[in-house]
Scaffold this active site. Structure first.
Site, PDB file in Angstrom:
ATOM      1  N   LYS A 131       0.860  -1.188   0.000  1.00  0.00           N
ATOM      2  CA  LYS A 131       0.000   0.000   0.000  1.00  0.00           C
ATOM      3  C   LYS A 131       0.896   1.238   0.000  1.00  0.00           C
ATOM      4  O   LYS A 131       1.590   1.520   0.961  1.00  0.00           O
ATOM      5  CB  LYS A 131      -0.896   0.015   1.238  1.00  0.00           C
TER       6      LYS A 131
ATOM      7  N   GLU B 245       7.907  15.706  17.195  1.00  0.00           N
ATOM      8  CA  GLU B 245       8.390  15.814  15.826  1.00  0.00           C
ATOM      9  C   GLU B 245       7.566  16.857  15.055  1.00  0.00           C
ATOM     10  O   GLU B 245       6.374  16.669  14.835  1.00  0.00           O
ATOM     11  CB  GLU B 245       8.245  14.436  15.162  1.00  0.00           C
TER      12      GLU B 245
ATOM     13  N   CYS C  30      12.602  11.049   8.710  1.00  0.00           N
ATOM     14  CA  CYS C  30      12.482  10.544  10.076  1.00  0.00           C
ATOM     15  C   CYS C  30      13.787  10.764  10.825  1.00  0.00           C
ATOM     16  O   CYS C  30      13.802  10.875  12.049  1.00  0.00           O
ATOM     17  CB  CYS C  30      12.120   9.073  10.048  1.00  0.00           C
TER      18      CYS C  30
ATOM     19  N   GLU D 249       8.575   1.266  11.700  1.00  0.00           N
ATOM     20  CA  GLU D 249       9.611   2.299  11.695  1.00  0.00           C
ATOM     21  C   GLU D 249       8.878   3.620  11.793  1.00  0.00           C
ATOM     22  O   GLU D 249       8.097   3.968  10.904  1.00  0.00           O
ATOM     23  CB  GLU D 249      10.440   2.252  10.398  1.00  0.00           C
TER      24      GLU D 249
HETATM   25  P1  NAP Z   1       1.428   8.280   8.281  1.00  0.00           P
HETATM   26  O1  NAP Z   1       0.418   9.334   8.202  1.00  0.00           O
HETATM   27  O2  NAP Z   1       1.525   7.480   9.526  1.00  0.00           O
HETATM   28  O3  NAP Z   1       1.157   7.319   7.026  1.00  0.00           O
HETATM   29  C1  NAP Z   1       1.983   6.225   6.712  1.00  0.00           C
HETATM   30  C2  NAP Z   1       1.191   5.246   5.873  1.00  0.00           C
HETATM   31  O4  NAP Z   1       0.141   4.682   6.665  1.00  0.00           O
HETATM   32  C3  NAP Z   1       0.517   5.876   4.658  1.00  0.00           C
HETATM   33  O5  NAP Z   1       0.540   4.964   3.583  1.00  0.00           O
HETATM   34  C4  NAP Z   1      -0.893   6.088   5.163  1.00  0.00           C
HETATM   35  O6  NAP Z   1      -1.851   6.163   4.123  1.00  0.00           O
HETATM   36  C5  NAP Z   1      -1.087   4.821   5.984  1.00  0.00           C
HETATM   37  N1  NAP Z   1      -2.176   4.873   6.940  1.00  0.00           N
HETATM   38  C6  NAP Z   1      -2.817   5.954   7.436  1.00  0.00           C
HETATM   39  N2  NAP Z   1      -3.794   5.569   8.282  1.00  0.00           N
HETATM   40  C7  NAP Z   1      -3.777   4.223   8.312  1.00  0.00           C
HETATM   41  C8  NAP Z   1      -4.545   3.236   9.002  1.00  0.00           C
HETATM   42  N3  NAP Z   1      -5.534   3.584   9.828  1.00  0.00           N
HETATM   43  N4  NAP Z   1      -4.245   1.934   8.806  1.00  0.00           N
HETATM   44  C9  NAP Z   1      -3.245   1.579   7.988  1.00  0.00           C
HETATM   45  N5  NAP Z   1      -2.499   2.458   7.296  1.00  0.00           N
HETATM   46  C10 NAP Z   1      -2.751   3.772   7.470  1.00  0.00           C
HETATM   47  O7  NAP Z   1       2.878   8.855   8.012  1.00  0.00           O
HETATM   48  P2  NAP Z   1       3.292   9.852   6.842  1.00  0.00           P
HETATM   49  O8  NAP Z   1       2.632  11.150   7.134  1.00  0.00           O
HETATM   50  O9  NAP Z   1       3.058   9.233   5.527  1.00  0.00           O
HETATM   51  O10 NAP Z   1       4.885   9.910   7.041  1.00  0.00           O
HETATM   52  C11 NAP Z   1       5.526  10.746   7.952  1.00  0.00           C
HETATM   53  C12 NAP Z   1       5.921  10.000   9.222  1.00  0.00           C
HETATM   54  O11 NAP Z   1       6.666   8.847   8.900  1.00  0.00           O
HETATM   55  C13 NAP Z   1       6.827  10.810  10.109  1.00  0.00           C
HETATM   56  O12 NAP Z   1       6.429  10.671  11.448  1.00  0.00           O
HETATM   57  C14 NAP Z   1       8.195  10.179   9.913  1.00  0.00           C
HETATM   58  O13 NAP Z   1       9.077  10.370  10.964  1.00  0.00           O
HETATM   59  C15 NAP Z   1       7.841   8.766   9.701  1.00  0.00           C
HETATM   60  N6  NAP Z   1       8.909   8.067   8.974  1.00  0.00           N
HETATM   61  C16 NAP Z   1       9.670   7.135   9.629  1.00  0.00           C
HETATM   62  C17 NAP Z   1      10.702   6.483   8.971  1.00  0.00           C
HETATM   63  C18 NAP Z   1      11.534   5.460   9.672  1.00  0.00           C
HETATM   64  O14 NAP Z   1      12.108   4.626   9.009  1.00  0.00           O
HETATM   65  N7  NAP Z   1      11.636   5.472  10.980  1.00  0.00           N
HETATM   66  C19 NAP Z   1      10.953   6.756   7.638  1.00  0.00           C
HETATM   67  C20 NAP Z   1      10.164   7.702   6.990  1.00  0.00           C
HETATM   68  C21 NAP Z   1       9.131   8.338   7.683  1.00  0.00           C
HETATM   69  P3  NAP Z   1      -2.280   7.538   3.399  1.00  0.00           P
HETATM   70  O15 NAP Z   1      -1.365   8.611   3.884  1.00  0.00           O
HETATM   71  O16 NAP Z   1      -2.137   7.224   1.957  1.00  0.00           O
HETATM   72  O17 NAP Z   1      -3.700   7.767   3.783  1.00  0.00           O
END
Ligand code: NAP
Ligand code: MG
Length: 484
Positions: free
Chosen positions: A180, A386, A289, A255
């Site tokens: 996804k 963050e 991140c 992650e």
């Molecule tokens: P996010 O909002 O948590 O979304 C991540 C993924 O989860 C997206 O594909 C999102 O879909 C999906 N998602 C949302 N709600 C969900 C649910 N209820 N059930 C299952 N999946 C769901 O994160 P983001 O805004 O994309 O990314 C930013 C965050 O990622 C930051 O906090 C960053 O620090 C973290 N990050 C961590 C790492 C690491 O390796 N530690 C690397 C990169 C980023 P949609 O957005 O398509 O709706």
């Protein structure tokens, strides 16, 4: 719009075919640099699409997992070649759909190929260990087996690298996949699927479904045929994913976010530290991140470091991400943009001083100027939570002990950096900083493809990703007592 964008528009990749969502619904993705420009229309998929994708993955698993691993690897290697041949096109699409400056987008697209190539080699590496049974001396050995269908959920901020670093090991170790992609960056991830399809990946081995987290992610996690879920994204969503998956008895890997500190000792090479602070805090507009959120500088060099960092910011190129010289581009979308501006306001309200930036930097784009705070309290919002943008804070410290204690005083533990020319200082930081990834004299961001990647504390859950560490999550280990 490039031909590729239109070729990959509007489709999922299910059972080897590029197909619209069952319900036919779509959404528009816009360019965060010029939000009036539509990058493409993509499927707004739902539970039926997930069901078809999981069914295809399940049907493909027996044949895929019983193929020799080196043959699976050969497909990954061919896909790496396909990506290498198209790095520029993928980078351009990435920049348009999520705003990463082209110079970094090119590196990331090339890195996706490197990741595939590393995992292509896994077929030639050991899959177990041999022992002697204690009573008889007969052989007892371990071997790894694939899990079956795995569900992968990825964020928008590394739209080439993260889908690649989950998909490549999953496939190399014999699993089949439902991926996804994030709605904010589907096109880049579809390039990965295209490269694997061109490399003759059998149908159903990789399936890509695009749509909202709630509409696609949730049914994927809940599907009883999905054995394991690997998630990268935010803490609240990740914890929800883990709790749901764990309650269903699934293996889970998360992650999550970070709040990464950098310590600059008085004996550091200051120019290198300044450059690392700039890159760590502001490249990709701080949407990593592993971005540098807190910079602790030892008292005797604090003023000098601050002046040089501000001078570096003045020389940095901020603006159009498609310009290959641009270092800092826009935030990914309006809500992230508003959240970052709200985080900056809160930083000010809580007594922080903005040394530079702190505001919108373009009338159209979701562009925030590189922002540096000082006088932020250790328990202020900016020091603990963050803010996913080009925002960092400076703090003075007296002793190394104090710096380490303050660096560790957050719930996150993803990456940390120390700048020093003193071996004892470096060693103490390596011993005591609470982070999964430590940098001595390099910036907090950055990850090689062949070594483990992952956080401690609230930044991660489950085995680490990348390198040989990936085998832990994507396989199960069995022990075989073999008597004659
Ligand atoms: P996010 O909002 O948590 O979304 C991540 C993924 O989860 C997206 O594909 C999102 O879909 C999906 N998602 C949302 N709600 C969900 C649910 N209820 N059930 C299952 N999946 C769901 O994160 P983001 O805004 O994309 O990314 C930013 C965050 O990622 C930051 O906090 C960053 O620090 C973290 N990050 C961590 C790492 C690491 O390796 N530690 C690397 C990169 C980023 P949609 O957005 O398509 O709706
Ligand atoms: Mg999000």
């Amino acid at each position: 719009m490039s031909d590729t964008a239109s070729a990959l528009e509007g489709v999922n990749f299910v059972a080897g075919r590029w197909t619209a969502s069952r319900g036919g619904e779509t959404y528009e993705r816009r360019n965060p640099w010029r939000p009036s420009e539509v990058v493409g229309e993509f499927p707004s998929s739902g539970a039926e699409d997930v069901d078809a994708a999981v069914a295809a993955a399940e049907a493909a698993h027996p044949a895929w997992s019983s193929r020799p691993a080196a043959q699976r690897g050969a497909i990954l290697a061919r896909a790496a070649d396909a990506i290498d041949a198209r790095v520029e096109e993928i980078a351009q699409d990435m920049t348009r759909e999520m705003g990463k400056p082209l110079r970094e987008a090119r590196l990331e697209a090339a890195r996706a190929a490197m990741i595939l190539r590393f995992f292509a080699g896994e077929g030639w590496r050991p899959w177990g260990q041999v022992y002697e049974q204690s009573a008889s001396g007969a052989m007892v050995y371990t071997r790894r087996r694939s899990l079956g269908v795995v569900g992968l959920i990825t964020p928008w901020n590394f739209p080439a690298a993260i889908p690649a670093w989950k998909t490549a090991p999953a496939l190399a170790y014999g699993n089949t996949v439902v991926l996804k992609l994030a709605q904010d960056a589907p096109l880049t991830g579809l390039h990965l699927a295209r490269a694997l399809a061109e490399a003759d990946l059998p149908e159903g081995v990789l399936n890509v479904v695009i749509g909202r987290g709630s509409a696609v992610g949730e049914p994927l996690i809940a599907d009883p045929r999905v054995r394991a879920v690997s998630f990268t994204g935010s803490v609240p969503v990740g914890h929800g994913v883990r709790d749901r998956a764990a309650s269903l008895g699934k293996r889970t890997q998360l992650e999550l976010g970070g709040h990464n500190p950098m310590i600059v000792a008085a004996d550091a090479k200051l120019d290198a530290a300044v450059q690392a602070a700039y890159a760590g805090a502001f490249w990709s507009a701080g949407q990593k991140c592993t971005a540098t959120r807190r910079i602790y500088v030892e008292e005797p060099v604090y003023d000098e470091f601050r002046e040089r960092l501000l001078a570096r910011i003045e020389h940095g190129k901020v603006g159009d991400p498609a310009d290959p010289d641009t270092e800092v581009g826009p935030l990914v979308n309006q809500s992230q943009f508003e959240e970052v501006l709200a985080g900056i306001d809160r930083g000010r309200e809580e007594g922080g001083t903005v040394l530079t930036g702190g505001e919108r930097a373009d009338a159209d784009a979701y562009l925030v100027a590189p922002t540096v705070f000082e006088n932020v309290g250790d328990d202020a919002y900016l020091s603990c939570e963050e803010v996913f943008g080009p925002v960092t804070s400076l703090y003075r410290f007296g002793t190394l002990e104090e710096a380490i204690e303050r660096a560790n005083a957050v719930r996150f533990g993803l990456s940390a950096a120390v700048f020093t020319t003193n071996l004892a200082t470096a060693t103490r930081c390596v011993d005591e900083l609470q982070a999964g990834i430590l940098h001595v004299n390099s910036q907090t961001a950055g990850a090689d493809v062949h070594v483990p990647f992952g956080g401690t504390k609230a930044s991660g859950y489950g085995p680490h990703e990348q390198g040989r560490a990936a085998i832990e999550f994507y396989t199960e280990e069995v022990t075989v007592y073999q008597d004659a």
